[in-house]
Every structure is written in structure tokens, then in C-alpha cells.
Scaffold this active site. Structure first.
Site, PDB file in Angstrom:
ATOM      1  N   SER B 320       6.811  22.759  12.788  1.00  0.00           N
ATOM      2  CA  SER B 320       7.564  21.727  12.064  1.00  0.00           C
ATOM      3  C   SER B 320       9.053  22.009  11.967  1.00  0.00           C
ATOM      4  O   SER B 320       9.814  21.110  11.633  1.00  0.00           O
ATOM      5  CB  SER B 320       6.989  21.578  10.656  1.00  0.00           C
ATOM      6  OG  SER B 320       5.654  21.180  10.747  1.00  0.00           O
ATOM      7  N   HIS B 363       0.806  10.925   2.792  1.00  0.00           N
ATOM      8  CA  HIS B 363       1.983  10.978   1.953  1.00  0.00           C
ATOM      9  C   HIS B 363       2.355   9.601   1.397  1.00  0.00           C
ATOM     10  O   HIS B 363       3.312   9.477   0.653  1.00  0.00           O
ATOM     11  CB  HIS B 363       3.177  11.518   2.737  1.00  0.00           C
ATOM     12  CG  HIS B 363       3.062  12.978   3.086  1.00  0.00           C
ATOM     13  ND1 HIS B 363       2.482  13.431   4.255  1.00  0.00           N
ATOM     14  CD2 HIS B 363       3.445  14.098   2.405  1.00  0.00           C
ATOM     15  CE1 HIS B 363       2.518  14.756   4.300  1.00  0.00           C
ATOM     16  NE2 HIS B 363       3.092  15.195   3.178  1.00  0.00           N
ATOM     17  N   CYS B 376       6.075  15.636   6.687  1.00  0.00           N
ATOM     18  CA  CYS B 376       5.049  14.652   7.019  1.00  0.00           C
ATOM     19  C   CYS B 376       4.939  14.478   8.525  1.00  0.00           C
ATOM     20  O   CYS B 376       5.892  14.078   9.201  1.00  0.00           O
ATOM     21  CB  CYS B 376       5.386  13.310   6.369  1.00  0.00           C
ATOM     22  SG  CYS B 376       4.268  11.983   6.888  1.00  0.00           S
TER      23      CYS B 376
END
Lengths: 366, 616
Positions: B320, B363, B376
């Protein structure tokens, strides 16, 4: 002309001198090949093989009429340039320089053969020059250009010694013909002005050699060591020498490259001043004999070729012995017929063959 | 045929000149020969018979290395070795002699005996027996008279006072091998010379090495030195002042502990590498002293590759953390604005398959800021599809991904930014849109190194988005400490993003650490605000392991943990990247390590040390 007449016209004295030098050379090489523990390296045997091949090459060089060789001069030149170019393109690198090209199992060193072929080319160009000597600038342009091009290719390998030798041999041939004083002075001036420029083009190791020659203390480990050890070997031979196989300097491995470039110091150590001076006199006689052949040549080409070939021998002997005696820088020039090495042996035999060739045909009868 | 131009009478003077030249030259040679052999002959005979001249190489002390505050990282110490001159060893009474030497050296007397045998090199040349300690040297010296033939020699050896702390960065030295000596590239080296084998030692070999000297020593027939005939002193190598900061390095090393991974810390304003840790690493002193073949085999066959510098040579999917690059790409390309919202239901349906968000419950509606803070995945799946893989690669390469940073270390790897053309070229297959989804969250083919990550984050943090080449050497000094070269920081580019776009992302990165829902709240440091992004690089697992808690997954199947960022968030000075191999989640495994590093930096700032280091 009968076969017997040709046989009689062969210069047997010159051949005898050649054989004598080979014999003495092999004897010294035999001694130089002994290690400290008594083991003998295979150099002498291999050298004998090269000399046998040399005899064949000499036979070939005698039998083809040298005037036919002159007719091939342009092709010889192109071939030489081609080979020198090939070395630069695909040559094998040893010790930081590319000198070899591999043809199958054979490794050839075109710069060795370029010595002979450039002597042929320069002799040809000077011989067919219509102007009469002493020369001005114009008649010199073509021969000088041809030699400088080949020398430049050799310099790029880089092989400074051979490049200088090529220029020196052509210079000897040109000077033999005669050059006007003005041109001579101009050349000397240009050379003096060009030296600093040339210095810039030299490789580091070449500069080091020259600096070390001027001041051996600079490099007490490398070339300076060679020179000092070589001088000890030569000097310790004294008048009569230490005797065959008794040279301590050589056998205890103090002497570097003792079977190639420094072989003369083995001779001087073991045979003393008497032996070394005898060999020097043999070489001197050999070179004067070459000049005699030049003086008897029937045409310009033959004479110029003989002068060029003789000067090759002269430069080799003088530079090598001068180096061993600490008079000249260590430039890696072999001593003809003494130093171990196939290219050098073959080149020397071909030179002798061509000299005999010129002498044989001095009356234009064969 | 051309007629000869010279009659014999015109030829004669030329021949006379030639003969004169040849005769003159040979007269010079003969004269020189007579001078050497007859005039000086007795002297040279004496030199050749009674004395020997030996050439000894004097090794050059290798240049030292310092950290940015002048702490010594590498210096040179004397090591001692015992030598023997066979010709001087007594023939009678050899056995007691052997017993004595063997006892002092701790070496079997059979080995000593075999060292004495043979005639090569010459028997009056010293032969190497063994390395010895200071105490052994003292004993040898004390028994000198009873042990004829024994010699002690001091030799400079590389020493690393910090031990394994800087192991892989500094590298180590080793002796040039016989094979290398045969090749032209090593023309300046001689047997026994050392050469940098890895790290800074290798990159900066030419600077550190110095010039060995030598001496011609006159020795008698027994090999004893009589006098030095000629000497060329060795020239010490030049010293290097590194960008590294010893205390940051130590903090990073301790924070990582015995976990496998890497930490890179870079100065945002110069590209100076302040710390570069890789774990596990070896003590370079051990390698510099030389290791046995068996030990070497052990090192190279270690599955954890302790010789590898993971910070520059380890390639990992960025996970990420790569979302920072994708977010900037989306803003720059104009496919999103800060207000663009995406609905995350916990999964993204594409081409008949569910691509899951790490948060199964979803989310809800997320904008860019929340997508970064809470990481997310669904938001970035959508953004990745809108951009396409080639656009992602294009913008990410502006941050330095996909190519070497150019740091002055050997063995750096480029990482990988996949594109359609790359896949066609290397795999011979077309690109599948589904793969773009993986790339958008830093999985799949994307690879980066910890240093590359820290450098990218440094550019994001720099007020004007300036990128510097990460570097380890800031100054070169001569052995006396005079500055020879002060190397200026090297700008390699500027980010093509507007300041507004950068500040959007920076704001989100700060909230990753400070926000109530941030993924890296554990990276928060008292007194110095931190900004950053967590990442979890997936490792291929068995299907049965997918939903297990991390403690129950075998170590080598656990995910790699990333945390990268910068501090202070409001006035960035340093950027960092922490990678913990198989550490699990970035927030729990990597973020605390970064926090320890930032704390150490804060302490340095408080002591003014960091500032002083910059002035030097």
C-alpha cells in the site's frame, strides 16, 4: 644458367654467420632456461622448432625473385594495413596491449611482419620516384605518409617500440637515398616541437618506462629493478665470465625475462666480456655484411630493401643490448636469434632470406 | 626496369657513413660492456655473490571512513605475521627448534616442517607461517636468539570499530585472488594487496586504496636485511566522510533487532543517506581478516543471505505504500480530484471476480484523503482502472520507482514498474486489466527497494518536490584531514506535481499517523510529528493459510511489512523506509521501528548534533 651456378652464388659466408649466431643463441637460451632447482624449461626445444620453420621461410624468401616481390608491393601494403586494422578490431589483449590475432590455432603478431613489409613498401616507393635525390619535400610525401599510417596503427595497439622502429627503418632508407639539408632541418625541428605532443599520447606505462630510464630510482620495484639487476648480472661476469650454467643472477631468478628481452645479460654473466664482445662482433659483422649486399644490389629497389632490412637487424641489436646495459630505456625489443620467441625468429630468418635473395640476383642472371 | 641512379663511386660515401654509424654504435656498446665488466666488474661480482637485493612491497594504509560527525567507521590496525627464512634455520637441533616454534604459534610442527621444504622461492626468502597475536609476537621477540630464522612482520589490516553495525554498507576488503591478478583490470595490484569487495569499500576502491610503495633491500646470503638501497614510500589512501549518522544507524539496528529486513533513512534536503541498515549482517572485521573455506561456504549458503544489502539489493512489492504514487498519478492525470468519492463495500467486482479490500466490512464512501489514511483498496482499484497501468508507471517513475537510485553502492537493483510493453517483451503475453488492480495497490509485478522507497518519500516531502541522488560520501580528505573534494548534493529532478497536489497527499500522510483511523498510529513520536504510509506486501500463501491469524502462519509465508514516511511532518528533514520481511502488517511490525528511528533523530536535534553534522 645451370643449377650449380645458383648454388655457387648463394652467400655461404652469410649463412655460416647466421648458423653461428643461432648456435650461440641456443646455448645461452639453454642456460637461461635453467631454474634455481636445476629444472629446464622447454624454451630451447621450442626455439629449435621455430628455427627449423625459419629455415623453410628463408628458403621461400630466397627463391622468389625479389623484383617479383616489388611488383606485389601495393598488395603487401594493403594486406599489412588490413592485418594491423584487424588487430585493433579483434586482437587479443596481453599486458595492456593488443598485438595478436588468432587464426585458428595460430596466433600471429602482424606488427612483427609489418617491419619487413614496410621495408619493401618504402623501398618500392623510393625506387620508382622519378625525381633524383637529394629529395625535396614532394617526393617524400608518399613514402612518409604510407609509413606513418602503418606506424599509427601499430601505435594504437599500443606498441611504441615497433612504431618507432617502422619510422626509423623508413628514415634510414630515405636518408640513404639523400635528402636536402633544408628538409632535414625542418624534420628535426618538427620532431623537437612534436615531442611534448607525443608525450601526451603515450600510455602511462610507456611514460613510466622513459622516466624510469632517466631515473631508475623512481621505480625500484619494476623497470628500475630490471635495469639494476641486469647491470649486476652483466658486471659480475667480469672479463672471463662465471662459466656456462654458473650465472647466479640468472639462475636465482633475479633476472626478469631472462629468456626473452634480457638474455644478453645471461650471456654476459656466464661468458664475461670476452664472450659478450665476441657476440657483439658477430652481430657487427652480420650487419656490415648486410650493407655489403646493399652496395652490390643491381637496382635501386634491391639496394633500398637491403638497407631497410639491415637497419631492422641493427636497431634490434642496438636497442636490446643498449637496454640490457642500462644505456636505453626498457622497451621490450628482442635480441635476434637469442631471445626466445617465434615471431622474432621467423622475422629474422625472412630478413636473411631476402638479403640473400638480393645478393643472389645482383647480376640479373637468375 | 629502372636503372640504378648511383654509380658505385657515388655510392661509396654513403656506405662509409653507414659503416661509421654501425661501428660507432657497436663501439659504444663495447665500451659500456667493458666499463661494466672490466672497470666495475669486481664491484658487481661482489654484489652478485655476497649480497642479494630483494624487492619488498610496502602496502599502502587504506583510507579511513568517518560518519558525518567524525566518528571512526573504518581504520587500519597493525596485524602481525610470523615468517621463516629456511636457510637460517639450524640443521642440527632442528627438533627442539620446531617444538618451540610450534608451541608458540600453536601450529602443528609438521606444517612448519613442510613450510621449510622446497627451494621455491629461494631458501633465503622469508616464507609466511601464520598470523599471530600481539602476545605471540612478544614471545617470539623474547626468544629471538634461540629461534634463528624466525621473523615477525607487521602489516596494516582493515578494522571496523563499529563491528557489524555498518557491515553491509561499508562492505569489507579481501586479498586480490590469483585469477584476478592475471587480468588487465587488476594491472596495478600485486599478490597480497587488498581490494574492496562490497559496499563503500568497493565503490570507492580507487579513492581508498592509496599507492603501495616498495623498497630494494640488500640482504646477505642468509636473508638478513643489511640496508635499504632504494625506497619509494607508500602513499596512504584518501579518507571518506560518509553521510551516515552513527546514532541513527544504531537506533535503526536496535529497533529492527533480530528480525530480517532493512531500514533506509535519507536527508530530504540533500539526499544524504543517514542510516542504511540491513539484517542479518556480518561483522566485516571477520571478513577482512579472512575466513576459512568452510566458514565462507556457511555464509554463502545461509538462506537469509547475510552478505546481501537488502536496503539496495532486496526487491519487494511495495504494497500500500505505492498508493502514494498512484494517488499523485490520479491527481496529475486529472482522473480524480480531492473530492472524487468511491463507495467501498469491502470488495470490488471486476470481470466476474471479487477483488477484496483489506477491510471486509468496507469503508463506505471514501475520498482520496480517507482512502490514503485508511488504505482503502477499493478506492485504488477504481483509480487504477481509470489510469491504466502505463499511466501509473509513467507517474511513478517520476518518483524514482523502477530504476536504480544511483547511490554509491555496488549491487543496487532497479525494482520494477510493469507496463504493457514490458509484459509483452518479458513474458510474451498481453496485459490483463485485472493485473492493473494489483499494481494499483502495490502488489503483483511492482517491485521496489527500501532505499528507493525512502528516496521517493524524500521527494514527496521536499517543499519543492526536488529529488536528490541518495549518496553515502559527502567529502574526500587527504590522510592529514585536509578537504580534497566536498561533494555537493546532486539534484536529479523535480516532481511534476503541483504544490497543491503534493500538499493534499502530505496532509493525508500526516493523518495516517495522527488520525483516529490512521493505520500507523504506532509511529507517532512525542515532540516530532511523523507522516507516512503503511504497506503490506503479500507473500504467496497456501489457500488454507489465508485467513489464519499471523502467529499461526509459517514465518516464510507471512507478508512483508512496510512503513515509509518523513519527519517532522510540518518541516520535513528526514525520510525513511522500513521493511520487515515476513513481519505481517506494516502498522504493527514496521511503524514502531520507524518511530524508534525518528525518536533518535529527535534526540539528535535536541542535542544539536544533527545540525552540527550538517555544518561540517
Amino acid at each position: 644458367m645451370s643449377r650449380g651456378a645458383v648454388w655457387r652464388q648463394i652467400d655461404w659466408g652469410f649463412l655460416a654467420l647466421l648458423a653461428l649466431l643461432c648456435g650461440v643463441g641456443l646455448t645461452v637460451l639453454w642456460s637461461a632456461s635453467h631454474g634455481p632447482d636445476g629444472a629446464v624449461a622447454s624454451y630451447p626445444l621450442r626455439q629449435v622448432r621455430w628455427m627449423a620453420m625459419g629455415v623453410l621461410a628463408l628458403g621461400v624468401a630466397v627463391s622468389v625473385d625479389y623484383r617479383k616481390i616489388e611488383a606485389w608491393a601495393p598488395w603487401i601494403y594493403l594486406g599489412t594495413l588490413g592485418l594491423l586494422g584487424a588487430v585493433l578490431a579483434v586482437g587479443h589483449t596481453t599486458m595492456g596491449a593488443q598485438r595478436w590475432i588468432a587464426l585458428g590455432p595460430l596466433r600471429i603478431q602482424p606488427s612483427e611482419f609489418a617491419k619487413i613489409s614496410m621495408a619493401i613498401v618504402t623501398a618500392h616507393l623510393l625506387a620508382r620516384e622519378p625525381a633524383n635525390p637529394p629529395y625535396g619535400v614532394r617526393p617524400l610525401l608518399l613514402p612518409a605518409g604510407a609509413v606513418l599510417l602503418a606506424a599509427g596503427a601499430v601505435l594504437l595497439q599500443p606498441d611504441l617500440g615497433t612504431a618507432v622502429l617502422l619510422v626509423g627503418v623508413a628514415g634510414a632508407q630515405i636518408l640513404f637515398q639523400g635528402v636536402r639539408k633544408g628538409v632535414l632541418m625542418a624534420c628535426a625541428g618538427a620532431a623537437a616541437a612534436g615531442l611534448p605532443v607525443a608525450w601526451g599520447f603515450l600510455h602511462d606505462y610507456q611514460r613510466q618506462r622513459i622516466l624510469t630510464f632517466l631515473d631508475p630510482e623512481r621505480d625500484p620495484l619494476g623497470a628500475g629493478y630490471h635495469i639494476i639487476q641486469s647491470k649486476i648480472a652483466v658486471g659480475s661476469g667480469q672479463l672471463l665470465g662465471k662459466g656456462f650454467l654458473q650465472g647466479t643472477q640468472a639462475h636465482l631468478r633475479f633476472l626478469p625475462e631472462r629468456h626473452t628481452d634480457f638474455i644478453f645479460s645471461v650471456l654476459a654473466e656466464e661468458w664475461g666480456f670476452v664472450g659478450a664482445a665476441f657476440v657483439l662482433l658477430l652481430y657487427g659483422l652480420w650487419i656490415l655484411w648486410g650493407l655489403d649486399i646493399a652496395s652490390r644490389a643491381r637496382d635501386d629497389f634491391g639496394r633500398l630493401l637491403a638497407v631497410g632490412l639491415t637497419s631492422i637487424l641493427f636497431f634490434h641489436v642496438f636497442v636490446n643490448v643498449g637496454m640490457v646495459l642500462g644505456l636505453l630505456p626498457v622497451v621490450g625489443v628482442p635480441l635476434p636469434l637469442f631471445s626466445y620467441g617465434g615471431s622474432s625468429v621467423l622475422t629474422t630468418f625472412v630478413i636473411c632470406g631476402l638479403l640473400l635473395n638480393i645478393r643472389l640476383r645482383r647480376f640479373g642472371r637468375f | 626496369m629502372l636503372r640504378p641512379r648511383f654509380s658505385r663511386s657515388r655510392l661509396r660515401p654513403r656506405l662509409v657513413v653507414c659503416v661509421a654509424i654501425v661501428a660507432g654504435a657497436f663501439a659504444v656498446l663495447l665500451g659500456r660492456l667493458a666499463y661494466l665488466q672490466v672497470w666495475q666488474g669486481a664491484r658487481y661480482r661482489y654484489l652478485s655473490e655476497n649480497n642479494r637485493i630483494r624487492v619488498e612491497r610496502i602496502p599502502a594504509p587504506r583510507g579511513m571512513m568517518f560518519d558525518r560527525n567524525g566518528e571512526i567507521l573504518a581504520d587500519v590496525r597493525a596485524a602481525f605475521e610470523a615468517l621463516v627464512v629456511p636457510s637460517e634455520v639450524p640443521v642440527e637441533g632442528l627438533d627442539p627448534w620446531l617444538d618451540r616454534v610450534s608451541e608458540i604459534l600453536g601450529m602443528p610442527s609438521a606444517d612448519i616442517r613442510s613450510a621449510l621444504e622446497g627451494s621455491r622461492p629461494a631458501r633465503w626468502e622469508p616464507r609466511f607461517l601464520s598470523r599471530i597475536t600481539r602476545a605471540q609476537m612478544a614471545r617470539l621477540e623474547a626468544h629471538r636468539l634461540e629461534l634463528p630464522g624466525m621473523l615477525v612482520r607487521a602489516r596494516p589490516v582493515r578494522h571496523y570499530p563499529q563491528g557489524p553495525l555498518f557491515g553491509a554498507v561499508l562492505g569489507y576488503v579481501g586479498e586480490v585472488s590469483a585469477r584476478e591478478l592475471g587480468s588487465d583490470a587488476f594491472a596495478e595490484y600485486a599478490a597480497g594487496d587488498v581490494i574492496g569487495r562490497a559496499g563503500v569499500e568497493r565503490t570507492w576502491e580507487a579513492t581508498l586504496r592509496g599507492t603501495p610503495g616498495g623498497q630494494q633491500v640488500e640482504v646477505d646470503v642468509r636473508g638478513r636485511e643489511l640496508r635499504v638501497l632504494a625506497e619509494r614510500p607508500a602513499k596512504a589512501g584518501r579518507n571518506l566522510i560518509l553521510s551516515l549518522e552513527r546514532r541513527l544507524q544504531q537506533a535503526a539496528r536496535e529497533a529492527l533487532g533480530d528480525r530480517v529486513g532493512a531500514v533506509a533513512v535519507v536527508d530530504v534536503r540533500t539526499g544524504d543517506v543517514l542510516a542504511l541498515v540491513t539484517s542479518p549482517s556480518l561483522d566485516p572485521n571477520e571478513l577482512a581478516r579472512g575466513v576459512s573455506a568452510q566458514r565462507w561456504q556457511e555464509i554463502v549458503s545461509d538462506p537469509l543471505h547475510p552478505l546481501q544489502n537488502r536496503a539496495v539489493a532486496g526487491q519487494y512489492p511495495p504494497g500500500s505504500t505505492f498508493k502514494v504514487a498512484v494517488a499523485l498519478a490520479g491527481l496529475a492525470e486529472g482522473v480524480i480530484t480531492p473530492r472524487t468519492r468511491v463507495y467501498c463495500s469491502g470488495a470490488y467486482r471486476f470481470a466476474g471476480r471479487d477483488y477484496r479490500c483489506w477491510k471486509k466490512a468496507g469503508h463506505g464512501w471514501v475520498d482520496l484523503e480517507r482512502a490514503l489514511i485508511e488504505s482503502c483498496d477499493v478506492y485504488f482499484y477504481q483509480l487504477g482502472l481509470d489510469l491504466g497501468v502505463d499511466q501509473i508507471a509513467r507517474w511513478a517513475s517520476e518518483l524514482g520507482f523502477g530504476k536504480e537510485t544511483g547511490v554509491d553502492l555496488p549491487g543496487e537493483r532497479p525494482g520494477l514498474l510493469p507496463t504493457r510493453a514490458w509484459k509483452r517483451r518479458s513474458r510474451g503475453k498481453p496485459w490483463y486489466a485485472g493485473e492493473t488492480l494489483s499494481v494499483a495497490i502495490g502488489q503483483g509485478y511492482v517491485l521496489t527497494t527500501p532505499l528507493q522507497m525512502a528516496a521517493a518519500m524524500a521527494a514527496v516531502a521536499h517543499p519543492q518536490g526536488v529529488r536528490f541522488r541518495p549518496r553515502l560520501v559527502t567529502r574526500i580528505e587527504d590522510p592529514a584531514g585536509r578537504v580534497l573534494h566536498a561533494l555537493p548534493p546532486e539534484e536529479v529532478g523535480r516532481l511534476p506535481f503541483s504544490l497543491a497536489q503534493l500538499s493534499r497527499v502530505r496532509k493525508a500522510l500526516r493523518q495516517v499517523v495522527a488520525g483516529a483511523h490512521g493505520t500507523a498510529r504506532r509511529a507517532d513520536v512525542e515532540g516530532l510529528p511523523v507522516a507516512g504510509k503503511t504497506g503490506t506486501a503479500q507473500v504467496v500463501k497456501l489457500p488454507s493459510e489465508r485467513n489464519l491469524p499471523i502467529e499461526q502462519i509459517p514465518w516464510e509465508h507471512r507478508d512483508h511489512a512496510w512503513f515509509t514516511g518523513y519527519a517532522p511532518a510540518d518541516d520535513p528533514r528526514i525520510s525513511f523506509a522500513v521493511l520487515v520481511e515476513h513481519g505481517g502488517h506494516g502498522g504493527s511490525a514496521a511503524a514502531p521501528v520507524a518511530a524508534r528511528v525518528v525518536e533518535a533523530y529527535r534526540d539528535l536535534l535536541r542535542e544539536g548534533l544533527a545540525a552540527r553534522g550538517e555544518q561540517r
